[in-house]
Design an enzyme around this catalytic site. Sequence first.
Site, PDB file in Angstrom:
ATOM      1  N   ARG A 165      -1.046   6.376  -7.127  1.00  0.00           N
ATOM      2  CA  ARG A 165       0.346   6.436  -6.606  1.00  0.00           C
ATOM      3  C   ARG A 165       0.711   7.564  -6.657  1.00  0.00           C
ATOM      4  NH1 ARG A 165      -1.700   1.904  -4.483  1.00  0.00           N
ATOM      5  NH2 ARG A 165      -0.308   0.130  -4.452  1.00  0.00           N
ATOM      6  N   SER A 237       6.457  -2.479  -3.472  1.00  0.00           N
ATOM      7  CA  SER A 237       6.195  -2.951  -5.094  1.00  0.00           C
ATOM      8  C   SER A 237       7.150  -1.505  -5.454  1.00  0.00           C
ATOM      9  CB  SER A 237       5.415  -2.017  -6.239  1.00  0.00           C
ATOM     10  OG  SER A 237       3.817  -3.211  -5.910  1.00  0.00           O
ATOM     11  N   GLU A 333       7.937   3.246  -8.233  1.00  0.00           N
ATOM     12  CA  GLU A 333       7.063   3.669  -7.161  1.00  0.00           C
ATOM     13  C   GLU A 333       8.034   4.755  -5.929  1.00  0.00           C
ATOM     14  OE1 GLU A 333       4.199   1.095  -5.824  1.00  0.00           O
ATOM     15  OE2 GLU A 333       4.968   2.113  -3.084  1.00  0.00           O
TER      16      GLU A 333
HETATM   17  P1  FAD Z   1       8.942   6.714   3.650  1.00  0.00           P
HETATM   18  O1  FAD Z   1       9.472   5.823   3.269  1.00  0.00           O
HETATM   19  O2  FAD Z   1       9.086   6.904   5.658  1.00  0.00           O
HETATM   20  O3  FAD Z   1       8.577   7.913   2.728  1.00  0.00           O
HETATM   21  C1  FAD Z   1       7.240   7.667   2.056  1.00  0.00           C
HETATM   22  C2  FAD Z   1       8.357   9.346   1.267  1.00  0.00           C
HETATM   23  O4  FAD Z   1       6.993   9.890   1.823  1.00  0.00           O
HETATM   24  C3  FAD Z   1       9.243   9.993   0.712  1.00  0.00           C
HETATM   25  O5  FAD Z   1       9.634  10.760   0.115  1.00  0.00           O
HETATM   26  C4  FAD Z   1       9.182  10.792   1.857  1.00  0.00           C
HETATM   27  O6  FAD Z   1      10.063  11.929   2.248  1.00  0.00           O
HETATM   28  C5  FAD Z   1       8.022  11.336   2.207  1.00  0.00           C
HETATM   29  N1  FAD Z   1       7.624  11.201   3.441  1.00  0.00           N
HETATM   30  C6  FAD Z   1       7.475  10.574   4.396  1.00  0.00           C
HETATM   31  N2  FAD Z   1       6.957  11.221   5.559  1.00  0.00           N
HETATM   32  C7  FAD Z   1       6.065  12.423   5.404  1.00  0.00           C
HETATM   33  C8  FAD Z   1       5.960  13.422   6.341  1.00  0.00           C
HETATM   34  N3  FAD Z   1       5.219  13.586   7.499  1.00  0.00           N
HETATM   35  N4  FAD Z   1       5.763  14.698   5.513  1.00  0.00           N
HETATM   36  C9  FAD Z   1       6.367  14.770   3.782  1.00  0.00           C
HETATM   37  N5  FAD Z   1       6.676  13.311   3.435  1.00  0.00           N
HETATM   38  C10 FAD Z   1       6.792  12.717   4.397  1.00  0.00           C
HETATM   39  N6  FAD Z   1       1.951   0.960  -0.630  1.00  0.00           N
HETATM   40  C11 FAD Z   1       0.731   0.797  -1.220  1.00  0.00           C
HETATM   41  O7  FAD Z   1       0.025   1.943  -1.878  1.00  0.00           O
HETATM   42  N7  FAD Z   1      -0.104  -0.175  -1.069  1.00  0.00           N
HETATM   43  C12 FAD Z   1       0.597  -1.347  -0.931  1.00  0.00           C
HETATM   44  O8  FAD Z   1      -0.137  -2.518  -0.824  1.00  0.00           O
HETATM   45  C13 FAD Z   1       1.606  -1.633  -0.301  1.00  0.00           C
HETATM   46  N8  FAD Z   1       1.926  -2.173  -0.022  1.00  0.00           N
HETATM   47  C14 FAD Z   1       3.530  -2.742   0.587  1.00  0.00           C
HETATM   48  C15 FAD Z   1       4.326  -3.381   1.314  1.00  0.00           C
HETATM   49  C16 FAD Z   1       5.304  -3.413   1.629  1.00  0.00           C
HETATM   50  C17 FAD Z   1       6.149  -5.531   2.226  1.00  0.00           C
HETATM   51  C18 FAD Z   1       6.231  -2.868   2.110  1.00  0.00           C
HETATM   52  C19 FAD Z   1       7.094  -2.573   2.144  1.00  0.00           C
HETATM   53  C20 FAD Z   1       5.851  -1.379   1.385  1.00  0.00           C
HETATM   54  C21 FAD Z   1       3.876  -1.125   0.508  1.00  0.00           C
HETATM   55  N9  FAD Z   1       3.508  -0.030   0.232  1.00  0.00           N
HETATM   56  C22 FAD Z   1       2.883  -0.167  -0.448  1.00  0.00           C
HETATM   57  C23 FAD Z   1       4.514   1.118   0.385  1.00  0.00           C
HETATM   58  C24 FAD Z   1       4.921   1.920   1.635  1.00  0.00           C
HETATM   59  O9  FAD Z   1       3.536   1.137   2.634  1.00  0.00           O
HETATM   60  C25 FAD Z   1       3.568   3.138   1.231  1.00  0.00           C
HETATM   61  O10 FAD Z   1       4.451   3.712   0.703  1.00  0.00           O
HETATM   62  C26 FAD Z   1       3.876   3.656   2.711  1.00  0.00           C
HETATM   63  O11 FAD Z   1       2.711   5.220   3.080  1.00  0.00           O
HETATM   64  C27 FAD Z   1       5.178   3.962   2.929  1.00  0.00           C
HETATM   65  O12 FAD Z   1       5.319   5.150   4.257  1.00  0.00           O
HETATM   66  P2  FAD Z   1       6.244   5.335   5.519  1.00  0.00           P
HETATM   67  O13 FAD Z   1       6.252   6.720   6.900  1.00  0.00           O
HETATM   68  O14 FAD Z   1       7.683   4.012   5.512  1.00  0.00           O
HETATM   69  O15 FAD Z   1       7.217   6.892   4.753  1.00  0.00           O
HETATM   70  N1  EPU Z   2       1.216 -10.935 -11.422  1.00  0.00           N
HETATM   71  C1  EPU Z   2       2.552 -11.502 -12.707  1.00  0.00           C
HETATM   72  N2  EPU Z   2       3.710 -11.622 -12.275  1.00  0.00           N
HETATM   73  C2  EPU Z   2       4.031 -11.535 -10.805  1.00  0.00           C
HETATM   74  C3  EPU Z   2       3.293 -10.354 -10.655  1.00  0.00           C
HETATM   75  C4  EPU Z   2       2.201  -9.834 -10.708  1.00  0.00           C
HETATM   76  O1  EPU Z   2       1.701 -11.815 -13.531  1.00  0.00           O
HETATM   77  O2  EPU Z   2       5.656 -11.197 -10.987  1.00  0.00           O
HETATM   78  C5  EPU Z   2       0.448 -10.851 -12.132  1.00  0.00           C
HETATM   79  C6  EPU Z   2      -0.921 -11.600 -11.397  1.00  0.00           C
HETATM   80  O3  EPU Z   2      -0.987 -12.309 -11.574  1.00  0.00           O
HETATM   81  C7  EPU Z   2      -1.628 -10.700 -11.422  1.00  0.00           C
HETATM   82  C8  EPU Z   2      -1.259  -9.319 -11.392  1.00  0.00           C
HETATM   83  O4  EPU Z   2      -0.188  -9.759 -12.387  1.00  0.00           O
HETATM   84  O5  EPU Z   2      -2.521 -10.790 -12.493  1.00  0.00           O
HETATM   85  C9  EPU Z   2      -1.426  -8.018 -10.418  1.00  0.00           C
HETATM   86  O6  EPU Z   2      -0.835  -8.949  -9.705  1.00  0.00           O
HETATM   87  P1  EPU Z   2      -0.961  -8.348  -7.595  1.00  0.00           P
HETATM   88  O7  EPU Z   2      -2.671  -8.906  -7.120  1.00  0.00           O
HETATM   89  O8  EPU Z   2       0.593  -8.776  -7.252  1.00  0.00           O
HETATM   90  O9  EPU Z   2      -1.250  -6.794  -8.128  1.00  0.00           O
HETATM   91  P2  EPU Z   2       0.166  -5.676  -8.680  1.00  0.00           P
HETATM   92  O10 EPU Z   2      -0.880  -4.903  -9.149  1.00  0.00           O
HETATM   93  O11 EPU Z   2       1.678  -6.188  -8.810  1.00  0.00           O
HETATM   94  C10 EPU Z   2      -0.587  -4.105  -6.822  1.00  0.00           C
HETATM   95  C11 EPU Z   2       0.042  -2.419  -5.854  1.00  0.00           C
HETATM   96  C12 EPU Z   2       0.148  -3.567  -4.852  1.00  0.00           C
HETATM   97  C13 EPU Z   2      -1.064  -3.483  -4.197  1.00  0.00           C
HETATM   98  C14 EPU Z   2      -1.977  -4.991  -4.483  1.00  0.00           C
HETATM   99  C15 EPU Z   2      -3.362  -4.459  -4.707  1.00  0.00           C
HETATM  100  C16 EPU Z   2       1.016  -1.351  -7.585  1.00  0.00           C
HETATM  101  C17 EPU Z   2       2.186  -0.599  -8.205  1.00  0.00           C
HETATM  102  N3  EPU Z   2       1.359  -2.540  -6.436  1.00  0.00           N
HETATM  103  O12 EPU Z   2       0.253  -4.202  -6.965  1.00  0.00           O
HETATM  104  O13 EPU Z   2       0.903  -1.937  -3.597  1.00  0.00           O
HETATM  105  O14 EPU Z   2      -0.805  -4.308  -3.335  1.00  0.00           O
HETATM  106  O15 EPU Z   2      -2.223  -3.982  -5.957  1.00  0.00           O
HETATM  107  O16 EPU Z   2      -4.422  -4.352  -4.522  1.00  0.00           O
HETATM  108  O17 EPU Z   2       0.504  -0.089  -7.761  1.00  0.00           O
HETATM  109  C18 EPU Z   2       3.109  -1.078  -3.281  1.00  0.00           C
HETATM  110  O18 EPU Z   2       2.153  -0.523  -3.518  1.00  0.00           O
HETATM  111  O19 EPU Z   2       3.963  -1.130  -2.623  1.00  0.00           O
HETATM  112  C19 EPU Z   2       2.165  -2.018  -3.127  1.00  0.00           C
HETATM  113  C20 EPU Z   2       2.411  -3.279  -2.872  1.00  0.00           C
END
Ligand code: FAD
Ligand code: EPU
Length: 337
Positions: A165, A237, A333
Amino acid sequence: MLKVFKNHSLYKHNTFGVKVSAKFYAAPETPDELITILHKYRTPDQDLLIIGEGSNILLTNNFQGLVIRPDIKGIEILDKSPDNAIIKVWAGENWDNFVVYCINNGFGGVENLSWIPGSVGACPIQNIGAYGAEVENVIESVTGILTDNLEQITFIRNKCNFGYRDSIFKQELKDRFIITNVIFKLSRNPVLNTTYGRLQNELAGNKKTDLQSVRQAVIKIRKDKLPDPDKFGSAGSFFRNPVISKSKFNNLRSDYSDIPAYPTNNQGVKIAAGWLIEKAGWAGKRTGDAGVYNKQALILLNYGSATGKQIKDLAEKIMISVSNKFGIDLQTEVNVI
Ligand code: FAD
Ligand code: EPU
């Protein structure tokens, strides 16, 4: 035609659904428009916020400066060999549309990253990751404009300082470098990466596993775990999973034998922040319209009309409580603005 809007609502531009506005807002559709905006409207005393689809930001106030949303579109195949495809994708493309494009063309490497919200321009910022994959593994280079001098710079992958991240764009270059395009190297002979526990289980009954079935399995898991974006605001997250020393981990494990941990490349142990937050008693808690998701305590929710400040206050209370209970300092994050 290039337009700059005044007092523009950012409600539709952040997935938390927070109701704030920007003093100035522009969505350039070409690199030239982007340069023109920076030339004409950027003044040294004015704050700049770059946004994509707003899925990883928490806006706590009206933004009193210039918001730029790079809306440059396009996907171009630069080169194709029997083994690889080199693809340039402009910043304004939606990430998941690009994943679908890759799968439809048989290009492997991003299927585990299916259904992550956001733009392609933001994917390198925090090196998006899920289900055993991180985007750094398919990035060749990242190109953008340095806001200090409007110079165009390309960073090859090993200059991006990618980590969990994390990247140079989130650190030294934060708010100073506008990403305009990313070049990816995808495989035309994909080797599927299905070692992540839950993904493996999900695919176990399949006769054939291919890019499409990995995508469908990932989507199924994500739908189970993540809140429905049509019902609740969130940014995924809210905190990163902390990495702690092995000795601290062993101490914790003697009290909590079920503490989930992930292997890391370095000496530390990465533990699940969601578990820590749940154990500290926060799952399902709600104050007004700001709350903690009951199925995944790492996700903070806006049930309707929470303000960014209320969500930030909740996050701060969680951080204090986890620190008091476990002696671990969580880091956000989400980009709090
Ligand atoms: P924004 O939220 O608009 O911006 C994020 C950051 O990037 C800000 O600091 C912004 O200034 C900067 N930025 C954006 N665009 C640019 C650009 N073109 N140039 C320079 N800086 C820029 N992330 C994960 O890694 N794994 C996941 O599994 C995951 N699951 C998610 C699930 C949900 C339901 C949600 C809502 C979010 C999740 N995220 C996850 C976080 C998010 O999807 C990512 O961080 C994504 O890359 C953000 O993209 P955005 O275009 O919305 O960026
Ligand atoms: N867990 C709990 N309680 C909770 C949540 C999680 O006990 O309330 C335990 C789960 O049971 C599991 C472990 O924690 O054993 C991990 O949970 P999960 O698989 O949901 O993944 P996570 O570590 O919580 C990360 C990323 C996600 C990504 C998933 C899948 C981060 C900060 N988050 O979540 O990314 O989708 O793994 O790879 O690394 C995001 O960055 O926004 C995001 C959604």
